[in-house]
Design a protein around this motif. Structure first.
Motif, PDB file in Angstrom:
ATOM      1  N   LYS A 177     -10.637   2.678  12.181  1.00 32.49           N
ATOM      2  CA  LYS A 177     -11.462   1.522  11.807  1.00 32.49           C
ATOM      3  C   LYS A 177     -10.580   0.294  11.667  1.00 32.49           C
ATOM      4  O   LYS A 177      -9.339   0.394  11.709  1.00 32.49           O
ATOM      5  N   LYS A 178     -11.201  -0.847  11.466  1.00 29.40           N
ATOM      6  CA  LYS A 178     -10.462  -2.107  11.362  1.00 29.40           C
ATOM      7  C   LYS A 178      -9.394  -1.997  10.271  1.00 29.40           C
ATOM      8  O   LYS A 178      -9.699  -1.585   9.149  1.00 29.40           O
ATOM      9  N   GLY A 179      -8.164  -2.311  10.621  1.00 30.75           N
ATOM     10  CA  GLY A 179      -7.086  -2.295   9.634  1.00 30.75           C
ATOM     11  C   GLY A 179      -6.382  -0.962   9.510  1.00 30.75           C
ATOM     12  O   GLY A 179      -5.396  -0.857   8.771  1.00 30.75           O
ATOM     13  N   THR A 180      -6.867   0.078  10.206  1.00 29.09           N
ATOM     14  CA  THR A 180      -6.138   1.354  10.188  1.00 29.09           C
ATOM     15  C   THR A 180      -4.759   1.123  10.801  1.00 29.09           C
ATOM     16  O   THR A 180      -4.638   0.461  11.837  1.00 29.09           O
TER      17      THR A 180
ATOM     18  N   LEU B 113       0.827  -1.203   0.000  1.00 32.46           N
ATOM     19  CA  LEU B 113       0.000   0.000   0.000  1.00 32.46           C
ATOM     20  C   LEU B 113       0.861   1.253   0.000  1.00 32.46           C
ATOM     21  O   LEU B 113       1.872   1.318   0.699  1.00 32.46           O
TER      22      LEU B 113
ATOM     23  N   TRP C 131      -4.156  -1.230  14.002  1.00 34.41           N
ATOM     24  CA  TRP C 131      -2.796  -1.769  14.184  1.00 34.41           C
ATOM     25  C   TRP C 131      -1.832  -0.715  14.714  1.00 34.41           C
ATOM     26  O   TRP C 131      -1.886   0.445  14.287  1.00 34.41           O
TER      27      TRP C 131
ATOM     28  N   ILE D  61      -3.742   3.715  -0.172  1.00 30.34           N
ATOM     29  CA  ILE D  61      -4.188   3.822   1.219  1.00 30.34           C
ATOM     30  C   ILE D  61      -4.303   5.311   1.547  1.00 30.34           C
ATOM     31  O   ILE D  61      -3.397   6.093   1.205  1.00 30.34           O
TER      32      ILE D  61
ATOM     33  N   ALA E 271     -12.922   7.304   2.622  1.00 30.68           N
ATOM     34  CA  ALA E 271     -12.572   5.975   3.142  1.00 30.68           C
ATOM     35  C   ALA E 271     -13.824   5.105   3.205  1.00 30.68           C
ATOM     36  O   ALA E 271     -13.791   3.925   2.827  1.00 30.68           O
TER      37      ALA E 271
ATOM     38  N   PRO F 165      -8.393   1.668   2.928  1.00 31.55           N
ATOM     39  CA  PRO F 165      -7.715   1.621   4.224  1.00 31.55           C
ATOM     40  C   PRO F 165      -7.081   2.979   4.551  1.00 31.55           C
ATOM     41  O   PRO F 165      -6.986   3.854   3.685  1.00 31.55           O
TER      42      PRO F 165
ATOM     43  N   TYR G 141      -1.210  -8.927   7.761  1.00 29.97           N
ATOM     44  CA  TYR G 141      -1.995  -7.707   7.501  1.00 29.97           C
ATOM     45  C   TYR G 141      -2.490  -7.712   6.051  1.00 29.97           C
ATOM     46  O   TYR G 141      -3.603  -7.288   5.758  1.00 29.97           O
TER      47      TYR G 141
ATOM     48  N   GLN H  25      -3.866   5.076   6.933  1.00 33.23           N
ATOM     49  CA  GLN H  25      -2.663   5.028   7.769  1.00 33.23           C
ATOM     50  C   GLN H  25      -2.353   6.442   8.268  1.00 33.23           C
ATOM     51  O   GLN H  25      -2.636   7.432   7.584  1.00 33.23           O
TER      52      GLN H  25
END
Ligand code: GUN
Ligand code: FE
Length: 415
Positions: free
Chosen positions: A250-253, A148, A275, A187, A208, A214, A356, A216
């Motif tokens: 959120k999930k996976g951030t 990403l 994460w 991302i 998003a 995703p 991941y 970051q």
């Protein structure tokens, strides 16, 4: 097509677990792992075998936090804490990526250097420029680095790298429209709360959600930064809430650093599946502190490692693993929190990151191979026969580009 790799197989399939197979066989079908074997099953007897001799075949590295346009300042300017470091060195270095021929040259070198150091998956920050970000993605794909990449958004407090809110949103849309890569995906990347206005955060949160992209960013790296976020968002009790407010939590951030995340912030990460990306070298270089890695893990926060170049001074992820171990030992001396063992830290720098991206922690059947082959014959002569786990430990500390003899990314040999 069937490919078979023969050599010493070493893997950390999950946190704290190390498995070794001396002179084993790794069977691939079109780059996908079929399985690993101590003895080659009869049905493969006629298939070609790549014999790596005494080489160590191990999962490759995944770098879940690094800044591509900071590569030119690697190993320099680490005499200031975060906020002054950004203002003095970083924003002006990143501003140079307006120049596309410069971007092409730096990013081609970076992509090659990543593969040569055994990193095959990344989550990467670019600069504010859409065009240079597309060049970066193209060069990564060409070299075989997967993962990403984010065009960075920053419409305040970003010196020479600052954009207007309108530019930031329109450049992001232009960049997304032109992201047509097989192995490298976009991302969304708000730099960090102090560099993003409320309206920019809101626009990115919407994007998003609408496009399922995703996210970051950075979190709780430095005390001055945390206080500043408190002033900018008086309605938020903690830093992380400034991201949640706009749908970016959120999930996976992926949140880099989390050096000063307290139990409440850690629980918010565990609850949402956010994460923590631990970047030990950068945290020491910029005098940020030592992150509570084991505490995060014990609370159920997913953790991976990042080189965070150029706050970090080495692109080589085995060095990020070693720094994570060292930082954890300093932390043990300060707080009593048990340090990370070599297999634990290696898992965080490889398997955790592969997971991941939907890969396996180790050589998991059904996943594309991401691996390196290390030749340890040039390391100091063993005084006695070493076990494979001793050789693994030494390789984590001592490997460099000269000893990495092969790199497989998405099942394809890339070196
Ligand atoms: N916080 C915001 N931007 C940056 C950056 O470029 N590096 C680090 N280490 N922290 C940041
Ligand atoms: Fe960073």
């Amino acid at each position: 097509m069937t490919d078979i790799l023969h050599g010493n197989l070493i893997q950390a399939p999950s946190f704290g677990v190390l498995e070794t197979i001396p002179r084993g066989y790794l069977v691939l079908e079109d780059g996908v792992i079929e399985d690993v074997y101590r003895r080659l099953p009869e049905r493969y007897a006629a298939c070609p075998v790549t014999d790596w001799g005494q080489g160590l075949i191990m999962p490759s590295f995944a770098d879940l936090h690094l800044h591509a346009p900071q590569y030119p300042m690697l190993g320099m300017g680490m005499d200031l804490p975060l906020l002054e470091w950004l203002d003095t060195y970083t924003f002006r270095t990143e501003a140079r990526f307006e120049d596309l021929s410069y971007a092409r040259r730096v990013y081609r070198q970076l992509a090659r250097d990543l593969i040569a150091s055994g990193t095959t998956r990344v989550a990467m920050f670019s600069s504010r420029h859409a065009a240079a970000t597309l060049i970066l993605m193209e060069e990564l794909e060409r070299a075989g680095v997967t993962g990403l990449v984010g065009k960075v958004n920053m419409d305040r407090n970003a010196g020479l790298s600052q954009e207007t809110t309108e530019e930031s949103v329109s450049e992001t849309l232009r960049w997304l429209e032109n992201c047509r890569f097989r192995l490298v995906k976009p991302i969304l990347t708000p730099r960090f709360t102090p560099a993003c206005s409320d309206s920019l955060m809101e626009a990115l949160g919407k994007l998003a959600a609408e496009r399922g992209l995703p996210v970051q960013s950075h979190l709780s790296e430095n005390r001055g930064e945390i206080d500043w976020v408190g002033q900018l968002h008086p309605d938020c009790a903690q830093y992380w809430e400034s991201y949640r407010k706009y749908g970016l939590w959120k999930k996976g951030t992926l949140m880099a650093h989390c050096v000063h995340s307290d139990p409440r912030e850690q629980e918010a990460m565990a609850r949402e599946g956010v994460w923590a990306v631990h970047c030990a070298a950068s945290n020491v270089n910029l005098c940020s502190g030592t992150a509570p890695v084991r505490e995060l893990l014990n609370r159920g926060v997913p953790v991976a490692l990042g080189s965070d170049i150029a706050g970090g001074d080495s692109l080589a992820m085995n060095q990020a693993v070693v720094m994570a171990i060292r930082a954890s030992k300093l932390r043990q001396m300060e707080t009593g929190e048990p340090f990370l063992t070599v297999p634990e830290a290696y898992y965080l720098g490889s398997g955790a990151g592969h997971r991941y991206f939907g890969g396996g922690g180790g050589f998991q059947p059904g996943t594309k191979l991401h691996a390196i082959v290390v030749d340890d014959s040039g390391f100091p002569e063993p005084a006695r026969e070493l076990t494979l786990s001793e050789r693994f430990e030494r390789a984590v500390y001592l490997m460099d580009r000269r000893s990495i003899k092969a790199v497989y990314s998405e099942g394809v040999s890339r070196l």
